[in-house]
Design a protein around this motif. Structure first.
Motif, short mmCIF file in Angstrom:
data_model
loop_
_atom_site.label_atom_id
_atom_site.label_comp_id
_atom_site.label_asym_id
_atom_site.label_seq_id
_atom_site.Cartn_x
_atom_site.Cartn_y
_atom_site.Cartn_z
N UNK A 148 -79.16 -10.40 -74.67
CA UNK A 148 -79.10 -11.23 -73.73
C UNK A 148 -79.08 -12.16 -74.15
N UNK A 149 -80.26 -12.82 -75.25
CA UNK A 149 -79.30 -13.80 -76.02
C UNK A 149 -78.19 -14.45 -77.20
N UNK A 150 -77.53 -13.39 -77.25
CA UNK A 150 -76.25 -13.72 -77.85
C UNK A 150 -75.26 -13.73 -76.45
N UNK A 151 -75.23 -12.66 -75.62
CA UNK A 151 -74.61 -12.53 -74.55
C UNK A 151 -75.21 -12.52 -72.99
N UNK A 152 -75.57 -14.02 -72.79
CA UNK A 152 -76.26 -14.80 -71.67
C UNK A 152 -75.62 -14.15 -70.42
N UNK A 153 -74.27 -13.59 -70.25
CA UNK A 153 -73.90 -13.74 -68.62
C UNK A 153 -74.00 -12.05 -69.01
N UNK A 178 -86.58 -2.07 -70.49
CA UNK A 178 -86.93 -3.05 -70.63
C UNK A 178 -85.42 -3.44 -70.17
N UNK A 179 -84.07 -2.99 -70.12
CA UNK A 179 -82.54 -3.62 -69.52
C UNK A 179 -83.29 -4.00 -67.90
N UNK A 180 -84.31 -3.57 -67.72
CA UNK A 180 -83.86 -3.54 -66.24
C UNK A 180 -85.01 -5.03 -65.62
N UNK A 181 -86.26 -4.88 -66.80
CA UNK A 181 -86.76 -6.17 -66.96
C UNK A 181 -86.09 -7.25 -66.72
N UNK A 182 -85.06 -7.34 -68.24
CA UNK A 182 -84.24 -8.17 -68.08
C UNK A 182 -83.01 -8.41 -66.87
N UNK A 183 -82.98 -7.66 -66.34
CA UNK A 183 -82.00 -7.98 -64.93
C UNK A 183 -80.62 -7.06 -65.91
N UNK A 184 -80.68 -6.21 -66.46
CA UNK A 184 -79.61 -5.81 -66.92
C UNK A 184 -80.29 -3.95 -66.94
N UNK A 185 -78.66 -3.84 -66.22
CA UNK A 185 -78.32 -1.57 -66.29
C UNK A 185 -78.06 -1.36 -67.31
N UNK A 209 -70.80 -4.62 -70.82
CA UNK A 209 -70.27 -6.11 -71.21
C UNK A 209 -71.10 -5.52 -72.99
N UNK A 210 -71.49 -4.55 -73.56
CA UNK A 210 -71.71 -4.21 -74.71
C UNK A 210 -72.05 -3.39 -75.26
N UNK A 211 -71.78 -2.64 -76.35
CA UNK A 211 -72.66 -1.24 -76.89
C UNK A 211 -73.64 -1.02 -77.65
N UNK A 300 -65.46 -9.24 -81.88
CA UNK A 300 -65.29 -8.98 -80.89
C UNK A 300 -65.91 -10.01 -79.99
N UNK A 301 -65.44 -11.05 -80.60
CA UNK A 301 -64.63 -11.82 -79.63
C UNK A 301 -66.17 -13.21 -79.46
N UNK A 302 -67.28 -12.80 -80.48
CA UNK A 302 -68.40 -13.46 -80.06
C UNK A 302 -68.99 -15.04 -81.01
N UNK A 303 -69.57 -15.20 -79.95
CA UNK A 303 -69.18 -17.01 -81.21
C UNK A 303 -71.44 -16.89 -81.12
N UNK A 304 -71.77 -16.62 -81.97
CA UNK A 304 -72.79 -16.09 -82.55
C UNK A 304 -73.59 -18.26 -82.02
#
Length: 317
Positions: A148-153, A178-185, A209-211, A300-304
């Motif tokens: 979530x920190x690296x990929x906020x969206x 844990x994903x549910x707590x973070x609002x993720x599926x 959105x991520x593997x 992979x197109x990610x800015x850390x």
């Protein structure tokens, strides 16, 4: 003639390893890959530091099941028949096979995420019987937070795993919570053998959105296939296994598996010195490193974020 024979026997006794006074430690793993190999090395080095040296007073046996559970069962039965002083199964499938094969020989398992779920022991504090060991239960909540920190969206995590590995099934349940707590599926994609890993990774393209790859030996043994899909599709790939970062994942927060091996070796030494495995509590391995691969992130197109880079224990460029 008898005196000569006795003299020859005496010389041989001095020059040959004193196997009768030595010990045998039999080690098996479901597959060979950097993390499990590091565990084995850690065990071996700890035994040497404690005075158990291969070729002197230690016979160190190792067999890999090459990813095949049936082979793991064969190895377990073989080891049980050889009656070593201790058997050290590395990974959940190998541990399950060994625990099923013997009720008498001391067993010290390692790199097992959920010993209770895998039915290796009934109580972590008082395992009883001939079994104890070390768990490498992943800090899943921290993994979700890192993604979530690296990929906020990011809204959906793709879980790439072997549905036949008890370890990975337990981690899936933890990830969903844990994903549910973070609002993720979470969406799942399974590979039951290494040849299926690349296809299973490809099945997550457009759905996640991520593997996220757990400490799953089937997936990790063929990680390069998943990495190729992630780079081609610009789908960020994270692992629980820190040794996998140098092989192409963006980041991992987890154990140094050589240290896990050393901690396992400490338990093996205690057993060799006379402690009963069932009296030694099963512990969760200590230590957690953050490893980052900036080159993989770029592919992979990610800015850390700078916050992640600053607290990394190691940055691979």
């Amino acid at each position: 003639m008898r005196l000569i024979s006795l003299a020859v026997a005496a010389v041989l006794a001095l020059t040959l390893p004193a196997k009768a006074d030595g010990v045998t430690v039999a080690v098996t793993a479901i597959v060979e890959h950097p993390a499990l190999d590091a565990v084995r090395k850690g065990v071996q080095d700890t035994l040497a530091a404690a005075g158990y040296k291969e070729g002197e007073n230690l016979t160190f046996r190792f067999e890999s099941a090459q990813g095949n559970p049936a082979t793991a069962a064969q190895i377990a039965r073989q080891f049980a028949g050889e009656d070593p002083n201790v058997i050290v199964p590395i990974s959940t499938p190998s541990a399950q096979a060994v625990v099923s094969a013997t009720r008498d020989i001391p067993v010290v398992f390692t790199a097992v995420s959920d010993p209770l779920g895998a039915q290796l022991v009934k109580d972590m504090d008082k395992p009883g019987g001939n079994v104890t060991g070390l768990s490498d239960m992943s800090p899943v909540a921290e993994h979700v937070a890192l993604i979530k920190e690296i990929l906020p969206a990011a809204k959906t995590i793709g879980y790439l795993y072997n549905s036949g590995e008890a370890n990975s099934v337990s981690l899936l349940a933890a990830l969903k919570a844990e994903a549910e707590k973070a609002g993720m599926g979470v969406v799942e994609s399974a590979a039951t053998k290494s040849a299926e890993v690349q296809g299973a990774a490809r099945a997550l393209v457009g759905r996640a959105d991520a593997i996220y790859v757990p400490t799953d030996n089937t997936i990790i043994s063929a990680l390069e296939g998943a990495v190729a899909v992630a780079e081609e599709s610009k789908l960020p790939l994270f692992t629980a296994d820190t040794d996998s970062v140098s092989r192409g994942s963006i980041a991992a927060l987890g154990f140094n598996y050589y240290d896990v091996g050393k901690q396992t070796g400490d338990v093996v030494v205690r057993v060799l010195k006379g402690e009963k495995p069932g009296d030694i509590p099963v512990k969760v391995a200590a230590g957690s490193d953050l490893i980052i691969n900036t080159a993989a992130a770029q592919k992979m197109g990610v800015k850390l974020p700078e916050s992640v880079l600053k607290r990394a224990n190691r940055v691979i460029e």
